[in-house]
Design a protein around this motif. Sequence first.
Motif, mmCIF file in Angstrom:
data_model
loop_
_atom_site.group_PDB
_atom_site.id
_atom_site.type_symbol
_atom_site.label_atom_id
_atom_site.label_comp_id
_atom_site.label_asym_id
_atom_site.label_seq_id
_atom_site.Cartn_x
_atom_site.Cartn_y
_atom_site.Cartn_z
ATOM 1 N N GLU A 153 0.859 -1.185 0.000
ATOM 2 C CA GLU A 153 0.000 0.000 0.000
ATOM 3 C C GLU A 153 0.893 1.231 0.000
ATOM 4 O O GLU A 153 1.801 1.344 0.821
ATOM 5 N N LEU A 210 1.655 4.987 0.838
ATOM 6 C CA LEU A 210 1.197 5.964 1.828
ATOM 7 C C LEU A 210 2.030 7.236 1.682
ATOM 8 O O LEU A 210 3.255 7.203 1.731
ATOM 9 N N GLU A 267 -8.068 2.159 -2.994
ATOM 10 C CA GLU A 267 -8.715 2.045 -1.686
ATOM 11 C C GLU A 267 -9.597 3.260 -1.432
ATOM 12 O O GLU A 267 -9.154 4.394 -1.563
ATOM 13 N N ASP A 274 -11.680 0.739 2.445
ATOM 14 C CA ASP A 274 -10.683 0.958 3.488
ATOM 15 C C ASP A 274 -11.368 1.235 4.827
ATOM 16 O O ASP A 274 -12.499 1.704 4.856
ATOM 17 N N ASP A 275 -10.656 0.967 5.918
ATOM 18 C CA ASP A 275 -11.166 1.248 7.278
ATOM 19 C C ASP A 275 -12.562 0.663 7.467
ATOM 20 O O ASP A 275 -13.427 1.295 8.082
ATOM 21 N N ARG A 318 -8.098 -1.362 11.692
ATOM 22 C CA ARG A 318 -7.182 -1.885 12.706
ATOM 23 C C ARG A 318 -7.717 -1.733 14.124
ATOM 24 O O ARG A 318 -7.257 -2.411 15.033
ATOM 25 N N GLU A 375 -6.089 -5.002 8.705
ATOM 26 C CA GLU A 375 -5.105 -3.918 8.841
ATOM 27 C C GLU A 375 -4.534 -3.919 10.256
ATOM 28 O O GLU A 375 -5.201 -4.356 11.192
ATOM 29 N N GLY A 376 -3.339 -3.390 10.393
ATOM 30 C CA GLY A 376 -2.767 -3.149 11.725
ATOM 31 C C GLY A 376 -2.483 -4.411 12.509
ATOM 32 O O GLY A 376 -2.657 -4.439 13.731
ATOM 33 N N GLU A 383 -0.297 -6.641 14.495
ATOM 34 C CA GLU A 383 0.945 -6.345 15.213
ATOM 35 C C GLU A 383 1.536 -7.553 15.925
ATOM 36 O O GLU A 383 2.721 -7.571 16.235
ATOM 37 N N GLY A 414 0.535 -4.946 8.497
ATOM 38 C CA GLY A 414 0.765 -4.361 9.820
ATOM 39 C C GLY A 414 2.205 -4.473 10.251
ATOM 40 O O GLY A 414 3.041 -5.052 9.543
ATOM 41 N N TYR A 415 2.482 -3.902 11.428
ATOM 42 C CA TYR A 415 3.855 -3.828 11.924
ATOM 43 C C TYR A 415 4.465 -5.206 12.143
ATOM 44 O O TYR A 415 5.679 -5.346 12.168
ATOM 45 N N PRO A 456 5.374 0.989 7.094
ATOM 46 C CA PRO A 456 5.571 1.558 5.763
ATOM 47 C C PRO A 456 7.031 1.970 5.583
ATOM 48 O O PRO A 456 7.617 2.558 6.490
HETATM 49 O O1 G Z 1 -6.349 3.669 6.814
HETATM 50 P P1 G Z 1 -5.162 3.135 6.089
HETATM 51 O O2 G Z 1 -5.127 1.661 6.122
HETATM 52 O O3 G Z 1 -4.997 3.614 4.699
HETATM 53 O O4 G Z 1 -3.910 3.612 6.927
HETATM 54 C C1 G Z 1 -2.808 2.887 7.242
HETATM 55 C C2 G Z 1 -2.308 3.524 8.522
HETATM 56 O O5 G Z 1 -2.079 2.535 9.499
HETATM 57 C C3 G Z 1 -1.013 4.237 8.368
HETATM 58 O O6 G Z 1 -1.069 5.350 9.215
HETATM 59 C C4 G Z 1 0.015 3.241 8.894
HETATM 60 O O7 G Z 1 1.198 3.867 9.285
HETATM 61 C C5 G Z 1 -0.755 2.621 10.014
HETATM 62 N N1 G Z 1 -0.360 1.276 10.357
HETATM 63 C C6 G Z 1 0.046 0.307 9.520
HETATM 64 N N2 G Z 1 0.291 -0.845 10.193
HETATM 65 C C7 G Z 1 0.035 -0.602 11.492
HETATM 66 C C8 G Z 1 0.100 -1.407 12.660
HETATM 67 O O8 G Z 1 0.432 -2.596 12.658
HETATM 68 N N3 G Z 1 -0.260 -0.809 13.831
HETATM 69 C C9 G Z 1 -0.640 0.491 13.899
HETATM 70 N N4 G Z 1 -0.954 0.984 15.099
HETATM 71 N N5 G Z 1 -0.718 1.279 12.808
HETATM 72 C C10 G Z 1 -0.385 0.748 11.617
#
Ligand code: G
Length: 319
Positions: A92, A94, A185, A215-216, A239, A272-273, A275, A293-294, A299
């Motif tokens: 993705e 950003l 997205e 998205d979201d 997330r 998403e997200g 961790e 995700g992390y 990113p």
């Molecule tokens: O809403 P969208 O999916 O487009 O935004 C991605 C956002 O989520 C970015 O701000 C990115 O840095 C953040 N992000 C990506 N992976 C993670 C994660 O594992 N944990 C958290 N807290 N934020 C994340």
Amino acid sequence: MVISASIGIAVAVGEGGTAEGLLRSAEIAMFRAKGSGRGCWALHDPANSDSGPVVNRLRVIGELRRGIRAGELRLHYQPRVELRTGHLQGVEALVRWQHPKRGLLRPDDFMEAAEGSGLIHALGAWVLETAIAQAARWPAAGSTGRPVEMAVNLSTRQLSDPHLAEVVTDALRRHGVAPSTLTLELTETALMQDPDAALDTLTALHGLGVNLAVDDFGTGYASLTYLQQFPIDEIKIDRSFVNGLAADKADSTIVATCIQLAHAMGIRALAEGVETEAQRLALLALDCDQAQGYLYSPPLAANDLTDWMSKRLHDQAPT
Ligand code: G
Ligand code: G
Ligand code: MN
């Protein structure tokens, strides 16, 4: 057609003021009038000429206009991984702004100003162009055999741009990138702003072979009727729900339901997200298709992500 006006009033007092200063004061007052519900007037208060959210926004808009021209925008890329195999599926894009004084800024710091001022069109066109050019470069780097798919975020105003499909087609053609390599997205809020217009644009884009993702997912208020009508290929589960997976019962239920909904609609679900390893395992058990995700990677700049890809291939990491 109903036309209304928001009026900002500034008064030139005494001498020494400039025409620009007076117009700026009137503009600040006009933004305040818009902020208090539109269709009304506001008088500029000289006491609050150099601070406050309105002035700050005007400053950001001015700087962003300059920054876009000066080439200060950057793209970072976050990998999306196929849960079952652990294979990189795509990234993705950003956007970031390398501000000369304030450092690397995140979208939260400037997207609202871009969206409100119309600069979003220049910014969005740059993001599309840069991301598609990068997508054309990655397969040559020879990482997986399959092209690295590229996901790009679109804002509400980009979606209502009648030239959107044209701009996308043109960029894909110039860089020799297959439409199926690109995912756009859109948030539920953007989709529901003007669902009928969105449906036309999305149908045109989907007709080109471009993938579409919501998205979201779960944070807006998309109607299921529209979701069913939109030619969508993917749901990205927000997330905030993924966060509580494996720990919070309500969150786990919501995530499970989103995945089931996606599969019932014949489309894929992405979390998403992600961790933690516990979240990854929970998603795998729920038959989620992809994750981001992390746990995998934050990113990264294109070069760093290229390194991430070759390291991952080399390690044959199972996650
Ligand atoms: O809403 P969208 O999916 O487009 O935004 C991605 C956002 O989520 C970015 O701000 C990115 O840095 C953040 N992000 C990506 N992976 C993670 C994660 O594992 N944990 C958290 N807290 N934020 C994340
Ligand atoms: O990780 P990060 O802080 O970059 O992302 C924050 C939010 O900004 C994400 O939810 C994402 O949807 C949005 N965003 C990031 N890049 C772009 C972009 O190029 N265009 C638009 N419209 N939104 C973006
Ligand atoms: Mn996104």
